[in-house]
Design an enzyme around this catalytic site. Structure first.
Site, short mmCIF file in Angstrom:
data_model
loop_
_atom_site.label_atom_id
_atom_site.label_comp_id
_atom_site.label_asym_id
_atom_site.label_seq_id
_atom_site.Cartn_x
_atom_site.Cartn_y
_atom_site.Cartn_z
N ASN A 277 44.44 47.34 47.25
CA ASN A 277 44.54 45.86 46.63
C ASN A 277 46.12 45.60 45.90
OD1 ASN A 277 44.17 46.92 44.23
ND2 ASN A 277 42.02 46.37 44.10
N ILE A 278 46.18 44.57 45.39
CA ILE A 278 47.36 44.05 45.20
C ILE A 278 47.87 44.92 43.62
CG2 ILE A 278 47.38 41.68 45.74
CD1 ILE A 278 46.60 40.53 43.20
N CYS A 339 40.09 40.71 54.33
CA CYS A 339 40.01 41.37 53.35
C CYS A 339 39.33 40.94 52.15
CB CYS A 339 41.47 41.77 52.69
SG CYS A 339 42.51 40.24 52.53
N GLY A 342 41.42 37.07 52.10
CA GLY A 342 42.16 36.74 53.27
C GLY A 342 43.43 36.02 53.45
N TRP A 343 44.20 36.56 52.33
CA TRP A 343 45.61 35.81 52.25
C TRP A 343 46.62 37.08 52.12
CZ3 TRP A 343 42.97 32.16 48.47
CH2 TRP A 343 42.80 32.63 47.41
#
Length: 763
Positions: A277-278, A339, A342-343
């Site tokens: 993830n981010i 995910c 979704g972006w």
């Protein structure tokens, strides 16, 4: 501007790598400008690209350093003679780095001196025209356009124009939206030209601990998979790709989300890609920046790069891309990608898969259409992910922010106030910490006896020989972003993946690596209005001063790229038509397969030369991050170098020559790790609510040594903002000479200085 406390400082020394200049520093409305005394070289630094400004303690010679780290991997050190001047410059940076409103960004002041030849950039993407090109309404009647989101009331982060299965009504879509995170229902992204198989995208389903289900959502997915029913050569099922690690997807169940069940979505299989993830990606990028910053004065530190795990993330994305390409082109299988929301990862996977499947997206026009479609219209949060806006003009002290994490990692030794440092202060200032010298806050601002501070006061005179030789931080200023935990280099990660594809298939792309570097810069530079908002709704509803739309108030980056097309063109590009005429049969550079390779093998192309199958076996760091002397030699002709390596490899039967040495000493292999399991997962709510993974096992190894010759570095090329009068010869960053091609006019800059311009070679 009221935030500029000083506009001009003469006699400033600037260090960039092994280069040193002495000249005048100008503090402008949107840039720092450095003009050397003995050369026409000019260095422009946009405030929006600055990740951290680090004020150091005075040097033994009495100079006051300010170290600047930029998000596009640009590092400089400024040495200012007078402390008051250094204080004013640093205070100005603190203010100018923090932009609290969108209209304060450079895009609203930028005016090219020479008008762009085209003004069609804002109309580059038309969803109806693009989906009709793909076959909607022209080659198949299984899909339809819906106006359900015309006013962005159905889903605020989705585009107005959506394409859904023709047999699904808008009423069913309304029920489906309740079951998908943020209402981001499965919608069409791509139709493959040869079999009309689809790639669709969405957010995660809201399954939860009770294993909720939605009949409407299941019917929608079923209709997507039934839109084309061609026999699969390998009896493969349709595919639902969950880009997340399995543990993260399962953890989302506790928040009421989760993933699909094959019991409810029949005729398909679900695959988890393990793309982090981010929060993990942000930490990984910070470690890469840390390594590159430390490499400014020496060789690239292998240990820091090993800890970053950056190539592991790139490999996971490319492996997922290969899976999508194989299922769509070879197995006639529909693919639904999502995910969490979704972006981010969804945009990466869909974009890269479409680039591999459709030669159109490997052209200038196609890339612009792709980014407008998959990133801008489908709601990648550029404003939040790039940290364009700040809360206010104060200095942030939040150690959870991206820049603060980077600063903490970079200075985990030099900034720690150890017993030895306390002893030093006690010896030089008398009385020690109890005698008036104290450190406060995470910014390490030092206060001296008598009420003077390291921010503006002057320390008592000391013996220069007793000063520490290394530069130690006294204060660090970083952007006080509105949502610091939302900042992440997702788009930069996508560009790195695209760079890997470009190096593997160098003749299949109409554009060169320079275009990728320009995009990497301008997503942070805020020079154009293209990447300023989080979604299509924000961009269309924004009203600039004077009641102007964003299209009227700013320029599109696509007009700029079109005006400088020759600078970004790949001279070795072979169009599909020419490829068919020439009938080449060459791995990675022509059509056909390598001898003995099965179709779909990583690193090959389809027999018609149009579909690329990416490989993650030999990834490399993006060459050029810290290139100093010798950049010309390194970048003479990268495409030819790639082709020669493949030819030599085919002749010798491997990537090594007869002496056992790598043919390309700059290529860094990304070897598979042993254990990629995650632990200590905790759930943190938010827009990207997937839990950060605190315990990672990033053990990506590099097969070739990192003791590179002087002048060579790794990771993305450093584009530089440069300036000069019309036709004036200017120096690109790292010593290459070029004529300035485009000048940008900053209305609020001082009148007697040259206007900002952006070198078209580097963006």
């Amino acid at each position: 501007m009221e935030h500029i406390r000083i506009t001009k400082v003469p006699g400033v020394k600037l260090e960039k790598g092994h280069k040193t200049f002495v000249g005048t520093l100008h503090v402008l409305a949107h840039h720092l400008l450095f003009c050397p005394d003995d050369t026409e070289t000019e260095i422009w630094i946009s405030y929006s690209t600055i990740q951290a400004a680090d004020r150091k303690f005075p040097t033994p010679t009495g100079l006051h350093p300010i170290c600047i780290t930029c998000r596009h991997f640009f590092f400089v050190k400024l040495f200012i003679a007078r402390e008051r001047d250094a204080t004013d410059v640093f205070a100005s940076l603190q203010r100018l780095m923090n932009v609290s409103s969108i209209e304060q960004l450079y895009a609203f002041s930028y005016k090219p001196i020479r008008p762009f030849g085209s003004n069609k950039g804002w109309r580059k993407y038309d969803p109806y025209r693009e989906f009709e090109r793909l076959g909607v309404g022209t080659r198949t009647d299984q899909w339809r356009f819906t106006t359900l989101n015309e006013a962005y009331e159905f889903c605020s982060t989705y585009p107005r124009c959506l394409v859904v299965p023709a047999k699904i009504s808008d009423n069913v879509l309304r029920y489906t939206a309740r079951f998908r995170s943020k209402g981001r229902i499965p919608a069409l992204s791509y139709l493959h030209r040869t079999n009309l198989v689809s790639i669709t995208r969405s957010s995660q389903p809201m399954v939860g601990l009770k294993q909720n289900r939605s009949i409407q959502d299941e019917k929608l997915v079923e209709a997507i998979f039934a839109s084309t029913t061609l026999p699969s050569p390998n009896a493969s099922q349709n595919l639902i790709i969950d880009a997340r690690p399995t543990a993260n997807a399962m953890a989302q169940t506790a928040l009421g989300a989760g993933t699909e069940s094959v019991d409810n979505y029949r005729g398909c299989k679900i695959s988890f890609l393990g793309i982090d993830n981010i929060h993990v990606v942000r930490d990984s990028m910070n470690k890469v920046i840390e390594a590159m910053a430390s490499a400014e004065s020496g060789p690239v530190p292998r240990g820091l790069l090993d800890k970053s795990g950056w190539l592991k993330h790139i490999r996971n994305i490319l492996d997922g891309t290969l899976m999508i390409v194989q299922h769509v082109h070879l197995h006639n299988s529909h693919v639904l990608v999502h995910c969490s929301d979704g972006w981010d990862r969804t945009a990466q996977l869909c974009s890269l898969a479409e680039i591999c499947l459709d030669p159109y997206y490997r052209t200038f026009e196609g890339l612009a259409v792709l980014l407008e479609k998959e990133w801008l219209s489908f709601g990648h949060k550029f404003q939040d992910r790039c940290g364009h806006l700040s809360r206010d003009h104060s200095v942030v002290t939040d150690r959870t922010s991206v820049s603060a994490q980077f600063q903490a990692a970079r200075r985990n030794v030099s900034n720690s106030i150890t017993s030895a440092a306390k002893s030093f202060l006690s010896k030089n200032f008398g009385g020690g910490l109890d005698g008036g010298v104290s450190f406060s806050g995470s910014n390490r601002a030092v206060s001296y006896p008598g009420g003077m501070s390291g921010q503006g006061g002057t320390p008592p005179p000391t013996n220069p020989s007793s000063q520490p030789h290394s530069l130690t931080s006294s204060e660090v200023s970083i952007p006080n972003t509105v949502h610091p935990r939302e900042v992440a280099p997702v788009f930069a990660q996508f560009l790195d993946c695209l760079y890997q594809l470009w190096t593997q298939f160098p003749t299949h792309f109409e554009y060169s690596e320079r275009l990728l570097s320009a995009l990497h810069l301008h997503v942070y530079s805020c020079q154009f209005g293209t990447f300023l908002f989080n979604c299509e709704r924000e961009r269309r509803s924004y009203v600039a001063p004077g009641s102007k739309t964003i299209q009227e108030a700013t320029y599109s980056i696509w007009d700029y790229i079109e005006a400088n097309r020759d600078e970004y063109a790949n001279p070795h590009y072979i169009s599909p038509d020419n490829r068919r005429k020439q009938g080449r049969d060459r791995l990675g550079s022509g059509m056909g397969l390598a001898v003995g390779s099965a179709e779909g093998a990583p690193g090959t192309v389809s027999p018609d030369g149009e579909v690329l199958y990416p490989s993650s076996a030999n990834l490399k760091y993006w060459v050029g991050l810290c290139l100093k002397e010798g950049q010309d030699e390194m970048e003479k002709d990268m495409v030819d170098s790639e082709l020669r390596e493949r030819e030599e490899s085919e002749r010798t039967g491997g990537p090594e020559n007869g002496k056992g040495e790598s043919l390309n000493p700059w290529e860094q292999d990304d070897m598979p790790e042993g254990n990629d399991e995650e632990s200590d997962v905790f759930v943190e709510p938010g827009d990207e609510s997937e839990p950060p993974v605190e315990s990672m096992n990033d053990k990506a190894t590099l097969t070739s040594p990192l003791e590179l010759p002087q002048g060579y570095g790794i990771y993305p090329p450093i584009p530089k903002l440069i300036g000069g009068g019309s036709g004036k010869q200017t120096e690109k960053e790292m010593g290459r000479i070029s004529m300035a091609k485009d000048e940008g006019k900053d209305k609020s800059d001082v009148a007697d200085l040259p206007h900002p311009l952006w070198d078209p070679d580097l963006g």
